[in-house]
Structure formats: C-alpha cells, structure tokens
Design an enzyme around this catalytic site. Structure first.
Site, PDB file in Angstrom:
ATOM      1  N   ARG A  90       0.764  -1.243   0.000  1.00 33.27           N
ATOM      2  CA  ARG A  90       0.000   0.000   0.000  1.00 33.27           C
ATOM      3  C   ARG A  90       0.792   1.289   0.000  1.00 33.27           C
ATOM      4  O   ARG A  90       0.228   2.350  -0.246  1.00 33.27           O
ATOM      5  CB  ARG A  90      -1.004   0.000   1.156  1.00 33.27           C
TER       6      ARG A  90
ATOM      7  N   ARG B 215      -4.964  -2.532  -7.399  1.00 35.01           N
ATOM      8  CA  ARG B 215      -5.815  -3.255  -6.458  1.00 35.01           C
ATOM      9  C   ARG B 215      -7.280  -2.800  -6.445  1.00 35.01           C
ATOM     10  O   ARG B 215      -8.105  -3.443  -5.786  1.00 35.01           O
ATOM     11  CB  ARG B 215      -5.248  -3.115  -5.034  1.00 35.01           C
TER      12      ARG B 215
ATOM     13  N   TYR C   8      -3.616 -17.164  14.162  1.00 35.46           N
ATOM     14  CA  TYR C   8      -4.814 -16.756  13.412  1.00 35.46           C
ATOM     15  C   TYR C   8      -5.887 -17.838  13.461  1.00 35.46           C
ATOM     16  O   TYR C   8      -7.073 -17.547  13.617  1.00 35.46           O
ATOM     17  CB  TYR C   8      -4.459 -16.433  11.953  1.00 35.46           C
TER      18      TYR C   8
HETATM   19  O1  CP3 Z   1       6.158  -6.956   0.142  1.00 29.87           O
HETATM   20  C1  CP3 Z   1       5.971  -7.954   0.864  1.00 29.87           C
HETATM   21  O2  CP3 Z   1       6.469  -8.046   1.997  1.00 29.87           O
HETATM   22  C2  CP3 Z   1       5.216  -9.147   0.273  1.00 29.87           C
HETATM   23  C3  CP3 Z   1       3.918  -9.331   0.669  1.00 29.87           C
HETATM   24  C4  CP3 Z   1       3.429  -9.816   2.015  1.00 29.87           C
HETATM   25  C5  CP3 Z   1       2.077  -9.619   2.376  1.00 29.87           C
HETATM   26  N1  CP3 Z   1       1.845 -10.273   3.537  1.00 29.87           N
HETATM   27  C6  CP3 Z   1       1.105  -8.852   1.572  1.00 29.87           C
HETATM   28  C7  CP3 Z   1      -0.078  -8.301   2.227  1.00 29.87           C
HETATM   29  C8  CP3 Z   1       4.028 -10.560   3.033  1.00 29.87           C
HETATM   30  C9  CP3 Z   1       5.452 -11.005   3.170  1.00 29.87           C
HETATM   31  C10 CP3 Z   1       3.005 -10.845   3.986  1.00 29.87           C
HETATM   32  C11 CP3 Z   1       3.203 -11.674   5.184  1.00 29.87           C
HETATM   33  C12 CP3 Z   1       2.255 -11.571   6.286  1.00 29.87           C
HETATM   34  N2  CP3 Z   1       0.893 -11.549   6.240  1.00 29.87           N
HETATM   35  C13 CP3 Z   1       2.652 -11.584   7.642  1.00 29.87           C
HETATM   36  C14 CP3 Z   1       4.080 -11.690   8.122  1.00 29.87           C
HETATM   37  C15 CP3 Z   1       4.751 -10.391   8.049  1.00 29.87           C
HETATM   38  C16 CP3 Z   1       4.316  -9.376   9.050  1.00 29.87           C
HETATM   39  O3  CP3 Z   1       3.826  -8.319   8.625  1.00 29.87           O
HETATM   40  O4  CP3 Z   1       4.497  -9.624  10.258  1.00 29.87           O
HETATM   41  C17 CP3 Z   1       1.492 -11.522   8.431  1.00 29.87           C
HETATM   42  C18 CP3 Z   1       1.419 -11.480   9.931  1.00 29.87           C
HETATM   43  C19 CP3 Z   1       0.372 -11.505   7.523  1.00 29.87           C
HETATM   44  C20 CP3 Z   1      -1.078 -11.478   7.867  1.00 29.87           C
HETATM   45  C21 CP3 Z   1      -1.681 -10.254   7.277  1.00 29.87           C
HETATM   46  N3  CP3 Z   1      -2.099 -10.170   5.973  1.00 29.87           N
HETATM   47  C22 CP3 Z   1      -1.834  -8.977   7.877  1.00 29.87           C
HETATM   48  C23 CP3 Z   1      -1.513  -8.634   9.314  1.00 29.87           C
HETATM   49  C24 CP3 Z   1      -2.354  -8.117   6.894  1.00 29.87           C
HETATM   50  C25 CP3 Z   1      -2.596  -6.623   6.978  1.00 29.87           C
HETATM   51  C26 CP3 Z   1      -3.996  -6.224   7.113  1.00 29.87           C
HETATM   52  C27 CP3 Z   1      -4.140  -4.728   6.760  1.00 29.87           C
HETATM   53  O5  CP3 Z   1      -4.777  -4.455   5.737  1.00 29.87           O
HETATM   54  O6  CP3 Z   1      -3.600  -3.906   7.512  1.00 29.87           O
HETATM   55  C28 CP3 Z   1      -2.525  -8.888   5.722  1.00 29.87           C
HETATM   56  C29 CP3 Z   1      -3.001  -8.402   4.419  1.00 29.87           C
HETATM   57  C30 CP3 Z   1      -1.923  -8.076   3.469  1.00 29.87           C
HETATM   58  N4  CP3 Z   1      -0.858  -8.905   3.162  1.00 29.87           N
HETATM   59  C31 CP3 Z   1      -1.827  -6.902   2.684  1.00 29.87           C
HETATM   60  C32 CP3 Z   1      -0.679  -7.035   1.893  1.00 29.87           C
HETATM   61  C33 CP3 Z   1      -0.162  -6.081   0.865  1.00 29.87           C
HETATM   62  C34 CP3 Z   1      -2.831  -5.761   2.679  1.00 29.87           C
HETATM   63  C35 CP3 Z   1      -4.009  -6.158   1.868  1.00 29.87           C
HETATM   64  C36 CP3 Z   1      -4.660  -5.024   1.136  1.00 29.87           C
HETATM   65  O7  CP3 Z   1      -3.951  -4.123   0.619  1.00 29.87           O
HETATM   66  O8  CP3 Z   1      -5.894  -5.101   1.040  1.00 29.87           O
END
Ligand code: CP3
Length: 368
Positions: free
Chosen positions: A41, A50, A165
């Site tokens: 984002r 997106r 989760y």
């Molecule tokens: O650039 C990168 O690092 C690659 C993409 C990536 C995403 N998630 C994309 C994503 C990676 C490596 C992850 C891993 C992930 N997902 C973790 C481990 C890393 C960390 O941050 O501790 C965890 C705990 C998750 C679970 C998860 N998925 C969370 C906490 C969220 C955020 C929710 C929010 O919108 O604040 C997601 C969704 C997510 N994963 C988004 C992205 C780009 C946002 C989705 C969106 O834009 O709608």
C-alpha cells in the site's frame, strides 16, 4: 535435492548477488537492502492495480502477483524482490475458510478452539497442495524471469503465527486462546502445529523450486511466547516447516551450498538464539534490539537482517539518516548484514523516502 540447472541459483544468475553473498555469511562490497512489505500500500501503482479486487484473489492471479512483486524492485533499486502473496494463502488453498479484510488482516470462518476442531482442520490433506499451488509456482516463475540477477525471496508464515490466526479466528493482541490451547490440550496443539508446518512448508518449497533464491519464515507473533514455551511447543514445528526447504542445494564453483533460510519475528529479542537453532541461516531482528546486541546474543557467527525502526520513515530525513547510519555501524559487528526494517513498511510511508534510503545504504556501505 539439487535445484535444477535453470534455477537462478544453479545457473549463477543470483548466486553471486549481494543478497545471497550476505545470506551465505560473506560480506559483499555494498550492504544489500530490501524491505518487508515493500510490495503493497505504500506504492500508488499498487493501489491502482488493487482497485475493485480482493487480496486473496490477487494472490492467486499469477499475472497480478508477479507484477506487484516487481513494482518495488523497479522503483527503489532494492537488492531483492519479495514474492507478493500472504502467509494465509496455503491455508486457503488447502480448504480453510479464510479471507483477508483490508485494514484488519486474516479472518477465519470458524476459530479452531478444541481438540475436535483440530480433528476437523487436520482432516484437510496437505498433499492436495502439490496441485493447488500451481498458481503460486506460475507467479514465481513469471516474476523470476523478469528479475534477472536480482534474487526473489520466497516466504511463509511460521506454524505459531498461522496457528495464532487459526485459533483466535482473526488478528489478536496477545494470542491468549492459542497460548491456552498449547497448555490445556498439548496433544491437540502438537497435531495442529505439525499439520500447519506441513502446509506452510509445502508453500515455501513450491516457491523455491519455482525460482526463489532464498526463503524467509515469518514468525511475526512468536514474541507473545516465553522462551520455555517457544522451545518446547513451537520451535519443533518451525524446524519441521523449514525441513521442507532445508535439503535444497545448488553448487557454485564446485562447492555445494544450501538455499539460504531467514527466520524473523517481532518482539523476539529473548528468542533469537532459539530462532537460529531451528536450522535457520540468517536471523531477522526487529527494531527493539540493536544489531550489535543481537549479534552478541547469537554468538557472533550468524548473518543478521534488520532493523531500521519503521516509525522513523516519517521522521525528518536527518533523523532517519542518523538512525540508518547507526544501524549500519552496529550491523558491522556481525559476519554479514542485510539492511531491512524492523517490521513491515507502514502504509502511509512516502515511497520516495524508501528510494532515498536504498541509495543511502548503498553509498554509506560502499564508502566504508
Ligand atoms: O512486500 C511484501 O512483503 C510481500 C507481501 C506480504 C504480504 N503479507 C502482503 C499483504 C508478506 C510477506 C506478507 C506476510 C504476512 N501476512 C505476515 C508476516 C509479516 C508481518 O507483517 O508480520 C502476516 C502477519 C500476515 C497477515 C496479514 N495479511 C496482515 C496482518 C495483513 C494486513 C492487514 C491490513 O490491511 O492492515 C494482511 C493483508 C496483506 N498482506 C496486505 C498485503 C499487501 C494488505 C491487503 C490489502 O492491501 O488489502
């Protein structure tokens, strides 16, 4: 198993890159840098792509997932791409009812709270992933073919973070239900962790076989655990997860090397040594423990990754610059250092600050 000759590590495309050298414990001429959550984002081109899509649909669209993986590499001159996906993707593919809610995170249709719930979950057969992961292999292949000599990092969630989760049913602050299950139903907990390790390990292996040059295991929420609980009830499952990639090797100039594995957690300063002991090559450090202290805790022989405080990305540039110079200086105590953030890029980060930070890291480390 030896990676096939076309794999970018075997063909030599990425084996000598700064990132892979540093992950192998050799200090390159310039300190490599990439950012957790660099794809996402903070980038206007990501937000544009997106519009009107759901996160998990995007993750399963090979064209979109590869394009989004490439966006930050084109823009920032980082030393690695990270595959655009999410830690819950393999859960979705094995048949778990999970969605990602924007601004919140993964939400489960049903929380896994009892031994009977664990029976129901683990009846889903991880072996179906070998076919179901086809879109992931396709997306990695597309990204790697565009990246050339820039390595792509594959990743997966560690069993505890995924279990957090699954058991909570969604994001939580202290993961209290997961920690209760661990002690109240140790046998069910062990089955949950073993199943999760198998699912997430297959996801990681698929990415490496399809062309990723390194693998990172994210145990984002392991910082909620005591050292004793981590060692007894979590570390064995994390070791089982990375066992899915630990056997993968390639050869450079006649010497065999393993595909490097990075292990990262948040708030895990007390666990660093145990997190290395599961069989990781590199330890990712969050912003709470300075890298020289992390290196001391790790015994002085482990490459480290980290640990710029994401909060400083929106501070005035001179404040951020001084902090980055300090991180680089402390990182010099370790055998090698890959500069990263202490956790992911916050969504309101100005992308130009990230680009400027990459050149600062390259310039400062080249001059040393
Ligand atoms: O650039 C990168 O690092 C690659 C993409 C990536 C995403 N998630 C994309 C994503 C990676 C490596 C992850 C891993 C992930 N997902 C973790 C481990 C890393 C960390 O941050 O501790 C965890 C705990 C998750 C679970 C998860 N998925 C969370 C906490 C969220 C955020 C929710 C929010 O919108 O604040 C997601 C969704 C997510 N994963 C988004 C992205 C780009 C946002 C989705 C969106 O834009 O709608």
């Amino acid at each position: 198993m030896i990676l096939d000759a076309q794999h970018p590590l075997s063909s030599g495309l990425t084996a000598d890159s700064r990132l892979i050298q540093a992950y192998q414990g050799v200090r390159p001429d310039v300190t490599p840098v990439w950012f957790m959550r660099q794809a996402g984002r903070s980038l206007p081109e990501y937000r544009e792509l997106r519009v009107g899509t759901r996160m998990l649909d995007v993750c399963l669209d090979p064209e979109l997932a590869s394009e989004i993986s490439l966006q930050p590499v084109r823009r920032h001159n980082v030393d690695a791409g990270i595959f655009f996906s999410d830690i819950v993707v393999p859960l979705k593919l094995v048949g778990v009812d999970v969605t990602i809610v924007a601004g919140k995170g993964p939400v489960l249709g049903k929380a896994v709270r009892t031994s009977a719930d664990v029976d129901e979950l683990t009846a889903l057969d991880p072996a179906i992933l070998d076919e179901a992961l086809a879109p992931i292999r396709d997306a990695v292949g597309r990204a790697v073919s565009q990246l050339g000599s820039t390595p792509l990092i594959g990743f997966a969630g560690a069993p505890f973070t995924l279990a957090a989760y699954l058991v909570e049913g969604g994001p939580s602050k202290d993961h209290i239900h997961a920690r209760t299950l661990m002690h109240a139903e140790p046998e069910a907990w062990a089955r949950l962790m073993a199943w999760t390790a198998d699912v997430t390990g297959r996801f990681l292996r698929a990415q490496v076989l399809a062309g990723a040059s390194a693998a990172q295991l994210f145990d984002s929420w392991a910082g909620a655990l005591s050292l004793v609980d981590y060692a007894a009830s979590v570390a064995p499952a994390s070791a089982a997860a990375i066992a899915h990639v630990r056997d993968l090797s390639y050869s450079v100039n006649g010497a065999d090397r393993n595909v490097p594995i990075v292990h990262f957690g948040v708030g895990t300063g007390e666990l660093l040594k145990e997190m290395h002991n599961i069989g990781a090559d590199v330890v990712g450090v969050d912003y709470r423990v300075p890298l020289d202290e992390a290196n001391r805790r790790l015994g002085g022989a482990v490459p480290v990754q980290g640990n710029v405080d994401p909060a400083l990305l929106t501070a005035p540039w001179p404040v951020l610059e001084a902090h980055v110079r300090d991180v680089l200086e402390r990182g010099r105590s370790a055998p090698s250092h890959v500069l990263n953030l202490g956790h992911g890029v916050p969504p309101d980060t100005d992308p130009d600050v990230l680009t400027r930070l990459v050149s600062l890291v390259h310039d400062v480390s080249a001059a040393e």
